[in-house]
Structure formats: C-alpha cells, structure tokens
Design a protein around this motif. Sequence first.
Motif, short mmCIF file in Angstrom:
data_model
loop_
_atom_site.label_atom_id
_atom_site.label_comp_id
_atom_site.label_asym_id
_atom_site.label_seq_id
_atom_site.Cartn_x
_atom_site.Cartn_y
_atom_site.Cartn_z
N THR A 30 3.08 -37.65 -5.64
CA THR A 30 4.43 -37.12 -5.47
C THR A 30 4.83 -37.30 -4.01
N ARG A 38 15.06 -33.66 -6.04
CA ARG A 38 15.17 -33.26 -7.45
C ARG A 38 15.20 -31.75 -7.66
N ARG A 233 13.60 -31.41 -18.78
CA ARG A 233 15.00 -31.84 -18.99
C ARG A 233 15.74 -30.91 -19.93
N ASN A 270 15.98 -24.30 -9.49
CA ASN A 270 16.20 -25.69 -9.08
C ASN A 270 17.61 -25.76 -8.50
#
Length: 339
Positions: A30, A38, A233, A270
């Motif tokens: 990563t 993101r 998602r 997020n």
Amino acid sequence: MNSTCYIAGLGTSVPEKKLSNFDFEKIMDTSNEWIVSRTGIKTRHVLAEGQNISDIAYEASLKAIVDAKIDKSEITHILVATCSPQKLSPSLACILAQNLGLSSTSGLQTISTHNPSLVCFDFNAACSGFIYGLEIARAFLALHSNSTILLVTAEGLSRRLNFQDRTTSILFGDGAGAVILRNHGDYLYKVHDVSLGSDGDYCDLIQIGGGTEFEAKVGDVVDESFFLTMQGREVFKSAVRGMAQESLKLLEKNSLTVNDIDLFITHQANLRIIEAVGERLSISQDKVFTNLEKYGNTSASSILLAMEEAREQGKLKKGAKTLLTAFGSGLTWGSALLS
Ligand code: ACO
C-alpha cells in the motif's frame, strides 16, 4: 412524557500508540498516497500490548464526570456502545463500574430500599452506537427523570483487524468517548431529537468474528473469519444513502432545513463518504467537521472524538444547531439534532 435530554459533560481518550500510513507501507502493498486519496486517513491510534478498551473508556468517563461537575456517585446508569467488546461477558459497563468504584456504593453489598441501583449494560449498533445510545438514554430519562446516565463509546477494533488485508486494516483506529446525560441542571448541549434505522438484509457487508459461531476448542488457530471483513464499495454507497436520508427525515420532522444547521458531524469513516453526504444534503463544506485524518474510523467513538475537537476549536457551541449522523455494520444508521 418528558423527553428532555442534556449533555452535561463530555470526555474522550485514545491510546498513545500510533500507526501512520508509512507504518503500513512497511508491512503490506500500500502507499500513503493511496490511503490519503481514497480515505483521507493519515494516522490512527491503536491499543498497546496489555492495554484494553476499559483503560481508555475509564479515562474518557473520568473526563466527562469532571466536565459535568458531578460526583461519580450520582451515576445511575452506565451504557456502553461497542462492537469490539473486551469480553463476550461481562459487559464493559460492569467492568467500568468496578474500575470507577461505583459497585461499592450501589452494588450487592449495599442493596437497600433507599439506594438507587446502578444499571449497566453494553449494546452493539456498530458505528451508529453513539446515536443509538442517545435514544436509549432519552427513554431511560423519560421513565426515571432523576437519572444521571454515563453513556460511553469504546472500540478496540485494531484487535480484530487482519493486518494481511490492505482493504480493511488501514481504515480503523481505537478510541473511547463518554457523555453524562441528564434532564436537569447545567448543561453543554441539548439533545432535541433522534432518528434511527437499520436493515438486517445487509448484515453480510461488514462482519467481525470471534463470537460463539466459532466452535472453538483449546489450541485452535483462528482464520480470516475471526477478523473484520467488509465489502467496501457496497458499504460506501449504503453509508452515503443512509446518512443523507436519515438526516433529511430528522430535519423535516423538526420543521428545519439544511440551511438551519450550523455544524454537521458525521461518523468519521472515509473523507469521500463525508463529502458525498455533504453534497447530497447541499450543506456547505465549511459547516462539515472532520478529524478522521488523525484517528481513522473509530466506529462508535468517532462522533464523540469529533465533537470534543469541534468544541476545543469553538465550533460546537451551546445553542447552535448541530446535526450528527452515523452509519455502520448491521446495517444500522441514525441522526441526532443538538443545540
Ligand atoms: N492500498 C492500495 N491499494 C488498495 C488498498 C490499499 N490499502 N485497498 C484496496 N486497494 C486496491 C484494491 O485491491 C483495488 O485494486 P484492483 O482494482 O486491482 O482490484 C483498488 O485498490 C480499488 O479498490 P476499491 O475497493 O474499489 O477502492 P475504493 O475506492 O472503493 O476504496 C474503501 C476502498 C476505502 C474501503 C472504500 O470502499 C470505503 O471507504 N468503503 C467504506 C468503508 C466504511 O466506511 N466502513 C464503515 C463501516 S465500518 C463499521 O461499521 C465497523
């Protein structure tokens, strides 16, 4: 029935140990750039070896008690929102009662018809736990008007992260928050209304193992199902829809519009989810508070960590209309209106 509910004190605590995106670069495929772009997350706090969520829950509780200027013996209920409990049983609420020294004033040794008993339990609404807790507290306050409720959020999700899974392990951090709730006396903020929802048809989307479905015997080794798994998602889309719809429902119920809101604090999962909810509601970004870059997703604790920081920055004010909204495993969601 009287539904008055005040937040009289607020406190938070996170472990000292930190994990930065650069620490993840060393153990998996990563990059800091991927994680920041993101998710918006830069670092998170995690429990150190030997440390437990009861330690940070205790610190947050003491701060809330001091903030509310009450004596801890006034507490009648300890409610703990967690989806990463220290043990399946006893509840963290009971462990906290012992650590706070409250059992000795209201427990088995002192049962009498005069002393109120201390009510302690945990509940799991995942990341929506704080909002669910506000509604549970409102119900207790309506039934028992002299109650003083310690509502705690405490999460140690780092203990159930699979550090071989880059899609989940980079997202979460540990933390605790606490509020003192009552319907009399001085207060910081008023809880005007709460609206909750859930949909069990989506229970597969986020799961944390370690429960009794794991038919364990001594010496067994755990596999991936023991840890947090998530269909990112799908969760992303449901989170945006759930938080926006529940917030609009709550505003409409209270004859308010988005323009009436002074501050908007969402569950800190997020940054892209938070921005998408803000866009759906057409709320100006300067009213949206975020601090997930420092803590990651601390599940039930994230709203309290954000509220504490917004208060320190003078953005969370008594009398100003604040909209809270959260979303999490279950699926569960909820919104609350403060002033
Ligand atoms: N580093 C580098 N690449 C990665 C990483 C990572 N850490 N994680 C995933 N990728 C890769 C994937 O493997 C994929 O590669 P591929 O195209 O070769 O297959 C690519 O990046 C894109 O993956 P997506 O999953 O489509 O990435 P997305 O942009 O959707 O972001 C994320 C993933 C951050 C998980 C996002 O979906 C998300 O935030 N979802 C919501 C999570 C959440 O909010 N949960 C809250 C509830 S938690 C609770 O209740 C306890």
